[in-house]
Design an enzyme around this catalytic site. Structure first.
Site, PDB file in Angstrom:
ATOM      1  N   THR A 117      46.398  47.947  38.027  1.00  0.00           N
ATOM      2  CA  THR A 117      46.844  46.813  38.834  1.00  0.00           C
ATOM      3  C   THR A 117      45.881  46.520  39.980  1.00  0.00           C
ATOM      4  O   THR A 117      45.237  47.450  40.504  1.00  0.00           O
ATOM      5  CB  THR A 117      48.239  47.114  39.420  1.00  0.00           C
ATOM      6  OG1 THR A 117      48.546  46.145  40.424  1.00  0.00           O
ATOM      7  CG2 THR A 117      48.323  48.486  40.046  1.00  0.00           C
ATOM      8  N   TYR A 141      53.707  52.444  44.845  1.00  0.00           N
ATOM      9  CA  TYR A 141      53.430  51.957  43.486  1.00  0.00           C
ATOM     10  C   TYR A 141      51.922  51.957  43.224  1.00  0.00           C
ATOM     11  O   TYR A 141      51.439  52.525  42.236  1.00  0.00           O
ATOM     12  CB  TYR A 141      54.011  50.544  43.316  1.00  0.00           C
ATOM     13  CG  TYR A 141      53.440  49.799  42.136  1.00  0.00           C
ATOM     14  CD1 TYR A 141      53.719  50.213  40.839  1.00  0.00           C
ATOM     15  CD2 TYR A 141      52.601  48.693  42.322  1.00  0.00           C
ATOM     16  CE1 TYR A 141      53.175  49.537  39.750  1.00  0.00           C
ATOM     17  CE2 TYR A 141      52.059  48.019  41.242  1.00  0.00           C
ATOM     18  CZ  TYR A 141      52.347  48.449  39.954  1.00  0.00           C
ATOM     19  OH  TYR A 141      51.792  47.788  38.897  1.00  0.00           O
TER      20      TYR A 141
END
Ligand code: UDP
Length: 328
Positions: A117, A141
């Site tokens: 990501t 995250y």
């Protein structure tokens, strides 16, 4: 034709990758615990129901299906939740990934395409961001994804793993005609939430922050169609299977869109105005995220083919017409 194990294959990106892999002539095998995904999205190959932290189950799946490559999409993804409950994120994402890496070693499966990501970069030091941008995540995250990238690199050096780290920008859109699309619970993403207001499923859309240093004060993002993402996964898998070297690649269009521009595009595509109001900034949001995608273009021959209006039209078709039918 290769057999490809897709962890998280019942989720949003995993399901679209199954579609694309099957269309390219490969055999997808889904490995998923169905905690956040949808059994309705398993259409292109078998489902092995299991958790990535379950070493015995994983070992059995490798023995039965003998995958040539793993596409690792399983993981917890909701940024706000990662701040409130980091223990679950580290356990699911990192412990799960290490269990997977060890199962791969044991089964002599040496090729891994990993869902990473742009959140591993953190606040942008320059735009657009290329793959050499420092990685300093803003939330747990992003840190779990970065830690997995690091583990993959160490396993590559020591044990001969070949990896592709695909760093997604904002995945959006759907393959509505194939009966798959975005469906998160709770939903936190801008495009589905804006469309939900048009469908009467929400009161109004809140614009999180209108005082950012961007052209209209709202956050700038790089929305990339999930089918373009899926195409990049097929290319990455085929590159590794052909003996290509490990690499990391940004997957974004290179075009930044503000929240206000997104709402204007939704009005253009649907012919309806989203009722929107300004709200405070959301914790952990970077002001602007835009990909430099030159590496994916060069190394994978990839280019995104669907623009913002196509993304919105496909998401609109999914949420407005198809999702209700698929989920009754
Ligand atoms: N956003 C917003 N209102 C919402 C949801 C999102 O203004 O109800 C904004 C958010 O602040 C960000 C952009 O829309 O700038 C995209 O957010 P999303 O959650 O879709 O993806 P993210 O960029 O956080 O991965």
């Amino acid at each position: 034709m290769a057999t490809i194990l897709i962890t998280g294959g019942t989720g949003y990106i995993g399901a679209h990758c199954c579609l694309a892999l099957a269309a390219a002539g490969h055999q997808p095998v889904v490995y998923d615990n169905l905690s956040n995904g949808h059994a309705q999205f398993v259409k292109w190959g078998p489902l092995v129901e299991g958790d990535i932290r379950d070493a015995a189950r994983m070992k059995a799946a490798f023995a039965e299906h003998r995958p040539d490559l793993v596409l690792h999409c399983a993981g917890l993804i909701e940024v706000g939740e990662s701040v409130k409950d980091p223990a679950s994120f580290w356990d699911n994402n990192l412990v799960g990934s290490l269990t997977l890496l060890n199962a791969m070693r044991e089964a002599h499966c040496r090729a891994l395409v990993f869902s990473s990501t742009c959140a591993t970069y953190g606040a942008p030091l320059q735009l657009p961001m290329d793959e050499t941008h420092p990685q300093n995540p803003l939330n747990p995250y992003g840190w779990t994804k970065l830690a997995i990238e690091r583990a993959n690199q160490d396993f590559a050096r020591a044990y001969g793993l070949k990896f592709a780290h695909l760093r997604y920008f904002n995945a959006a859109g759907a393959a509505a005609r194939e009966g798959i699309g975005e469906r998160h619970s709770p939903e936190t993403h801008a495009i589905p939430l804006a469309l939900f207001t048009l469908l009467g499923r929400r009161e109004g859309f809140k614009i999180f922050g209108d005082d950012y240093d961007t052209r209209d004060g709202t956050c700038l993002r790089d929305y990339v169609h999930v089918l373009d993402l899926a195409d990049a996964h097929v290319r990455a898998a085929e590159r590794l299977l052909a003996g290509g070297e490990s690499f990391a690649a940004n997957l974004g269009t290179g075009d930044g869109v503000t929240v206000r521009e997104l709402l204007a595009a939704i009005a253009r595509v649907t012919s309806r105005e989203v009722p929107a109001s300004s709200a405070p900034r959301r914790d952990g949001d970077a002001p602007a995220l835009v990909a430099d995608n030159a590496l994916a273009r060069r190394e994978l021959g990839w280019s995104p083919t669907r623009g913002l209006d196509a993304i919105i039209a496909d998401a609109w078709e999914w949420h407005g017409e198809v999702e209700g039918r698929v989920f009754g």
